[in-house]
Design an enzyme around this catalytic site. Structure first.
Site, mmCIF file in Angstrom:
data_model
loop_
_atom_site.group_PDB
_atom_site.id
_atom_site.type_symbol
_atom_site.label_atom_id
_atom_site.label_comp_id
_atom_site.label_asym_id
_atom_site.label_seq_id
_atom_site.Cartn_x
_atom_site.Cartn_y
_atom_site.Cartn_z
ATOM 1 N N PRO A 1 0.817 -1.223 0.000
ATOM 2 C CA PRO A 1 0.000 0.000 0.000
ATOM 3 C C PRO A 1 0.849 1.272 0.000
ATOM 4 O O PRO A 1 0.501 2.256 -0.663
ATOM 5 C CB PRO A 1 -0.824 -0.125 1.285
ATOM 6 C CG PRO A 1 -0.924 -1.596 1.511
ATOM 7 C CD PRO A 1 0.414 -2.144 1.079
ATOM 8 N N TYR A 2 1.958 1.246 0.719
ATOM 9 C CA TYR A 2 2.875 2.383 0.751
ATOM 10 C C TYR A 2 3.496 2.609 -0.623
ATOM 11 O O TYR A 2 3.580 3.748 -1.107
ATOM 12 C CB TYR A 2 3.947 2.118 1.806
ATOM 13 C CG TYR A 2 5.126 3.054 1.806
ATOM 14 C CD1 TYR A 2 5.034 4.313 2.399
ATOM 15 C CD2 TYR A 2 6.345 2.679 1.240
ATOM 16 C CE1 TYR A 2 6.126 5.171 2.415
ATOM 17 C CE2 TYR A 2 7.439 3.532 1.249
ATOM 18 C CZ TYR A 2 7.316 4.778 1.835
ATOM 19 O OH TYR A 2 8.395 5.633 1.852
#
Length: 212
Positions: A125-126
């Site tokens: 997600p980052y």
């Protein structure tokens, strides 16, 4: 006099960049949520603005020539904060920079942001957030340099890096201080606009390997 805005100045790399610039009495504005975290940095040229990146922080861009975005949600936060800080706050910073006619936007991104599917990672997600923020900056019309370091360490920096990606993930790490030094070098250059650098610990001096 030119002025640099550092967004995320209370983070580890942000503090290193801020301290170095403050010691040279450069005109520096920092954007932090809690200004007490910078109490140890003293400089007549340091202007500290308190603001939450999840809200409007456009006031910090007045009179700014260069922006360094080193803000991050942190490894202990969830995907919601990653979305709001690493993507949405970065997007807003680009928009504010465009409105303020900023001459150079330096984005601290991450290895793997070019293709989040290519590296097996539990921080996908980052990486997706960084990918989208980078892409937004690249098409914004704001002059930019993007820095994508490998895994960050607190090892003592040697000022030695490489921009050639190692074959193994274990060899991709880089001390935070060397990322800060690289960022400060990019800040001094007008000929690195539009460049994207991957940074890893290496054997080359920062001021030679980042010139091409």
């Amino acid at each position: 006099m030119s002025k640099t805005l550092i967004i995320g100045a209370s983070g580890q790399i942000g503090q290193m960049v801020t301290k170095t610039l403050a010691e040279t009495d450069e005109a520096v504005r920092t954007l932090v949520r809690d200004k007490s975290k910078l109490n140890h940095i003293k400089s007549s040229g340091l202007d500290i603005v308190e603001a939450d990146l999840e809200n409007d922080f456009s006031q910090a861009f007045e009179g700014v020539d260069t922006v360094i975005f080193v803000a991050g949600s942190g490894v202990s936060t969830g995907a919601d904060k990653t979305l709001l800080v690493d993507l949405w706050a970065a997007k807003k910073a680009v928009d504010y920079s465009k409105q303020a006619n900023v001459k150079h936007f330096i984005m601290l991104s991450s290895i793997g942001a070019d293709d989040p599917d290519a590296i097996a990672s539990d921080i996908k997600p980052y990486l997706v957030a960084k990918h989208m923020a980078d892409q937004y900056l690249m098409v914004s019309g704001v002059p930019f340099t993007i820095v994508r370091p490998g895994p960050l360490t607190n090892d003592e920096g040697q000022g030695k890096i490489t921009i050639r990606r190692p074959d193994n993930l274990e060899e991709m790490s880089i001390p935070r201080s060397d990322v800060a030094k690289s960022t400060l070098f990019i800040l001094t250059r007008d000929d690195l606009n539009g460049k994207i650098f991957e940074l890893f610990g290496g054997t080359y001096d920062v001021d030679t390997v980042l010139v091409y």
